[in-house]
Design a protein around this motif. Structure first.
Motif, mmCIF file in Angstrom:
data_model
loop_
_atom_site.group_PDB
_atom_site.id
_atom_site.type_symbol
_atom_site.label_atom_id
_atom_site.label_comp_id
_atom_site.label_asym_id
_atom_site.label_seq_id
_atom_site.Cartn_x
_atom_site.Cartn_y
_atom_site.Cartn_z
ATOM 1 N N GLY A 8 0.913 -1.202 -0.146
ATOM 2 C CA GLY A 8 -0.040 0.202 0.066
ATOM 3 C C GLY A 8 0.744 1.140 0.035
ATOM 4 O O GLY A 8 0.538 2.248 -0.758
ATOM 5 N N SER A 36 -1.194 -4.266 -3.201
ATOM 6 C CA SER A 36 -2.205 -3.922 -2.404
ATOM 7 C C SER A 36 -3.128 -2.783 -2.579
ATOM 8 O O SER A 36 -2.751 -2.288 -3.467
ATOM 9 C CB SER A 36 -1.265 -3.706 -0.942
ATOM 10 N N GLU A 200 -2.390 -7.733 5.835
ATOM 11 C CA GLU A 200 -1.088 -7.428 5.423
ATOM 12 C C GLU A 200 -0.767 -8.904 4.456
ATOM 13 O O GLU A 200 0.225 -9.311 4.270
ATOM 14 C CB GLU A 200 -0.093 -7.438 6.243
#
Ligand code: ASP
Ligand code: MG
Length: 420
Positions: A8, A36, A200
């Motif tokens: 991210g 992500s 995650e």
């Protein structure tokens, strides 16, 4: 072929996406790019899911708008005149979200969570894939949910390996495309309900795909130089570990190091696939590599600190010993509440465990335990693990601290302390 994973932080804004493209440009290889959700989108979607589930309509509307705005702004920055076309590719996803949110939630929060939170990866990969095509890096976008099939354990889907591996092979055909862009973190059941693989979890997706596609390597592009011997946000002096074994990496993640998702190593070890951790800020630097190492390594001391733990001390209601039977009852409860045990200490009449602060259900756990035992607990604790410790290092770290539990093996020292 190689698998690249971009987290991210690497795609938190338009510059991040441009930087991703400039990294990809340097590689003539066949690539699977796992991305992500952008920036903190997953956290925002978690808030959105909660507001939906609790039927806070007003806040929910704000959440939806913010989510749209955030992605629109990135698109406008990246595509100029072409923006409207790209936005159109996302419109069906927002439409689906709106339809879902217009209905009252089911009774299963974890199910609702997966259906909503998974959107972050869909949006980020559509934008990334479109941008790469826009700048001439031809690639194909894949909805990974059509390939990675899981059971219906919401928020922690377990991959059906034999089913998925066949599907993945048919989706990723390198005779047709050199570069594929796809989502980390998500999958689907056989009945096409979206699942997520745990927070995650994109690292894990990268490793799973690498295993199934017999990749040469996996590279995780991060905002750090590589794997450090301590978290640079928490420790003043840190050092990069150039090379470490799979085992060492598993140990580090087990103790709470956040560099890589704990489930990442297993699919890689199985096929001896090296894992590189490199900086997307300094992509020419070497970073770290986790691989198979058969000789004994000399590591510098490695520090892993985990915060927000609870120490629960459990003793029998009568004057009996803590025995195997009661311990198994206690563990059954932990499993039921999906609670992660970090450290255990046992004496004649006490059984003490340090657990992560659970998001929900802690009060229920305590009252369940109190039905059968005497229970005390301390919150707000830090667990410091020191691998390859020296006496001097230990002294420096715990000198002025209140230590509740200390444990040592030959290689590892652990201290449960009051958080400062
Ligand atoms: N976007 C997901 C998360 O933030 C998955 C990931 O980043 O690996 O947890
Ligand atoms: Mg992430």
């Amino acid at each position: 072929m190689k698998v690249f994973k971009f987290g991210g932080a690497s795609v938190k804004d338009a510059d991040g996406v441009r930087n991703l493209a400039s990294i990809i440009q340097e590689y003539p290889d066949q690539l699977v790019i796992v991305v992500s959700a952008m920036g903190k989108t997953t956290n925002s979607l978690e808030v959105l899911a909660k507001n939906y589930f609790n039927e806070n309509r007003e806040e929910l509307l704000v959440n939806i708008n913010t989510l749209k705005q955030f992605h629109s702004a990135i698109i406008e920055n990246l595509f100029n005149d072409f923006s409207e076309e790209v936005k159109l590719t996302l419109s069906s996803d927002f439409e689906q979200l709106n339809i879902r949110l217009a209905h009252p939630p089911s009774l299963d929060y974890d199910f609702e969570y997966d259906q909503i939170v998974s959107l972050g990866e869909i949006l980020s990969t559509k934008i990334t894939s479109a941008y790469l095509n826009y700048v001439g890096i031809k690639n194909r976008w894949i909805d990974i949910r059509t390939g990675l099939r899981t059971d219906a354990t919401w928020r922690e889907g377990n991959i059906d390996w034999s089913l998925s591996s066949g599907l993945i092979h048919s989706k990723f055909n390198f005779n047709e495309n050199r570069i594929y862009v796809t989502q980390g973190f998500i999958g689907a059941t056989v009945t096409d309900q979206t699942t997520t693989l745990g927070r995650e979890g994109s690292d894990y997706t990268a490793a799973v795909l690498a295993n199934m596609l017999d990749s040469d390597s996996v590279t995780i592009w991060k905002d750090v130089q590589g794997i450090m011997n301590a978290d640079p946000h928490k420790f003043n002096v840190t050092q990069k570990l150039d090379m470490l074994s799979y085992r060492e990496a598993v140990e580090m993640t087990y103790y709470g190091a956040k560099v890589i998702h704990p489930k990442t190593m297993k699919p890689l070890v199985e096929k001896d696939i090296p894992l590189y951790v490199r900086s997307f800020i300094q992509p020419l630097e070497n970073g770290s590599v986790i691989c198979r190492i058969d000789h004994v390594m000399n590591y510098v001391p490695v520090f892993i600190s985990k915060e927000d733990l609870i120490l629960i001390t459990i003793s029998p209601l009568d004057f009996s010993f803590i025995a195997e039977e009661s311990i198994s009852k206690i563990y059954k409860l932990f499993a039921h509440y999906r609670i992660k045990v970090n450290l255990v200490q046992q004496s004649a009449m006490n059984f003490s465990v340090a657990i992560d602060h659970p998001e929900r259900g802690f009060d229920h756990l305590i009252s369940d335990l109190k039905n059968k035992f005497v229970v005390h607990y301390n919150e707000g604790l830090e667990l410091l693990t020191i691998r390859y410790y020296t006496e001097e290092v230990i002294h420096q770290m715990i000198e002025k601290r209140t230590v509740l539990v200390a444990q040592r093996t030959r290689t590892t020292a652990r201290f449960l302390m009051k958080q400062v």
